[in-house]
Design an enzyme around this catalytic site. Structure first.
Site, PDB file in Angstrom:
ATOM      1  CD  GLU A  94      -2.820  -1.296   2.359  1.00  0.00           C
ATOM      2  OE1 GLU A  94      -3.923  -1.821   2.193  1.00  0.00           O
ATOM      3  OE2 GLU A  94      -2.422  -0.909   3.467  1.00  0.00           O
ATOM      4  CB  CYS A 107       3.127   7.642   3.031  1.00  0.00           C
ATOM      5  SG  CYS A 107       3.590   6.432   4.282  1.00  0.00           S
ATOM      6  CB  CYS A 114       7.481  -5.094   8.404  1.00  0.00           C
ATOM      7  SG  CYS A 114       8.802  -4.031   9.055  1.00  0.00           S
ATOM      8  CB  CYS A 118       6.765  -2.339  15.812  1.00  0.00           C
ATOM      9  SG  CYS A 118       8.407  -1.825  15.270  1.00  0.00           S
ATOM     10  CB  CYS A 121       3.454  -1.630  13.418  1.00  0.00           C
ATOM     11  SG  CYS A 121       3.434  -1.281  11.646  1.00  0.00           S
ATOM     12  CB  CYS A 339       1.589   6.094  11.109  1.00  0.00           C
ATOM     13  SG  CYS A 339       2.625   7.317  10.373  1.00  0.00           S
TER      14      CYS A 339
END
Ligand code: SAH
Length: 346
Positions: A94, A107, A114, A118, A121, A339
């Site tokens: 995305e 962004c 990933c 975290c 997230c 975010c």
């Protein structure tokens, strides 16, 4: 057996020139094809009208042109646009367009999923992971630039690597993409308008300094106390704060660039006076700026945005220690574009 053809956009201009020379043509042909691929955005070899039919066939036999496809575009009530981008192997990443009065920021994602973990997230929960190629990163930027012109009547002005993935875990491809974005043969954007955001990979921060990169760096800190940081960003056990600070000191000594930290304040996690004091202490070695960002909920309530009086305390203490601080509101929440919310949900 079908031979797997190579993505022609993985080649540098020099490599393309060599390819033509080796195949009995002029090196100059490489420049022409390169221009079609990068400046004119050709999607098919047959579009390359100043290249002979035989050459186009030869290219067809050896290469493919992989382009991303914007599968779905969602528009938020605040003007934010989220693209679900399909890659050549059908994986999805995305990217987001964030308009303000004076800027349009893209962004972009650097990985599918990933490499890090975290706890707060949404991207970290995606299993599948691969690095994006330079052209896949570049294409996200071009798609957003086109949308910016179409919907906001102006070109893209800024880029942040704050989408999916950890850019410093895909360093080489991110650098190649930025080279293309900033080169006059690509988009010709100033590197000063690009921010690479990292969770803090010390070795790679030092490498960036050695490579004399011209873009800006932001570090997702979230806590300056090892125990707390490791509990929310477990990789901190491998790259503890001392190593991170040492790498940032090295970065600052070489670049003289102020360091920007991203920081979310959570209820009961990092909302006490000792958390702010640790942050002030951590920031001391170089001019710093702290961006306090709003928490965008992704789960069943394990994490909660801190009370506003905790944020006020952060602002007051940081300011009284001469550390620049901004409190940023999230954009595009209604379409899960903020975010940490990028998780290929729709
Ligand atoms: N891996 C890079 C870039 C992607 S994350 C990094 O860590 O910096 C972009 C930013 O969003 C980071 O500052 C990250 O800590 C923050 N973030 C992640 N999840 C979030 C959430 N749920 N709410 C608010 N910010 C979040």
């Amino acid at each position: 057996m079908e031979i797997k053809k190579k993505d022609i956009r993985a080649l540098t201009k020099e490599q393309l020139r060599e390819f033509f020379e080796k195949n009995g043509d002029k090196a100059f042909r490489g420049n022409q094809v390169y221009e079609w691929l990068w400046q004119k955005g050709a999607h098919k070899f047959e579009d390359m009208t100043n290249v002979s039919k035989e050459t186009r066939q030869m290219l067809e036999n050896n290469f493919v042109i992989n382009h991303i496809k914007v599968d779905q575009m969602q528009r938020s009530s605040d003007g934010t646009i989220k693209n679900a981008v399909r890659l050549h192997d059908d994986l999805i990443v995305e990217s987001v367009l964030i308009p303000t009065k004076t800027r349009t920021t893209a962004c972009v994602s650097s990985q599918v999923g990933c490499s890090l973990d975290c706890k707060f997230c949404a991207t970290a929960r995606l299993k599948r992971m691969r690095n994006l190629n330079p052209d896949e990163i570049y294409d996200q930027v071009v798609a957003i630039d086109n949308e910016s012109r179409l919907y906001h009547n102006r070109p893209l002005s800024n880029i942040v690597f704050m989408g999916m993935g950890e850019p410093l875990m895909n360093y080489n491809n991110v650098i190649k993409a930025i080279d293309k974005i900033t080169s006059p043969e690509g988009l010709g954007m100033s590197p000063k308008r690009i921010v690479v955001s990292t969770s803090g990979v010390p070795k790679m921060i030092k490498k960036m300094a050695d490579d004399d990169v011209k873009f800006k760096l932001a570090v997702s800190l979230h806590s300056a106390i090892d125990e707390v940081r490791t509990s929310i960003m477990p990789f901190n056990a491998t790259f503890p704060l001392n190593d991170l600070r040492e790498a940032l000191q090295y970065w600052y000594a070489k670049t003289k660039n102020r360091i920007t930290y991203e920081y979310v304040v959570w209820d009961g996690i990092n909302d006490k006076r000792k958390d702010v004091d640790a942050l002030v202490e951590f920031c001391k070695f170089a001019p710093s700026k702290v961006n306090i960002i709003e928490y965008n909920p992704i789960d069943d309530g394990e994490f909660q945005q801190a009370q506003s009086k905790a944020i006020d305390m952060y602002v007051e203490v940081l300011e009284s220690n001469h550390i620049t601080v901004t409190v940023r509101r999230s954009r595009g929440k209604d379409i899960d574009a903020a975010c940490g919310q990028l998780a290929n949900k729709s």
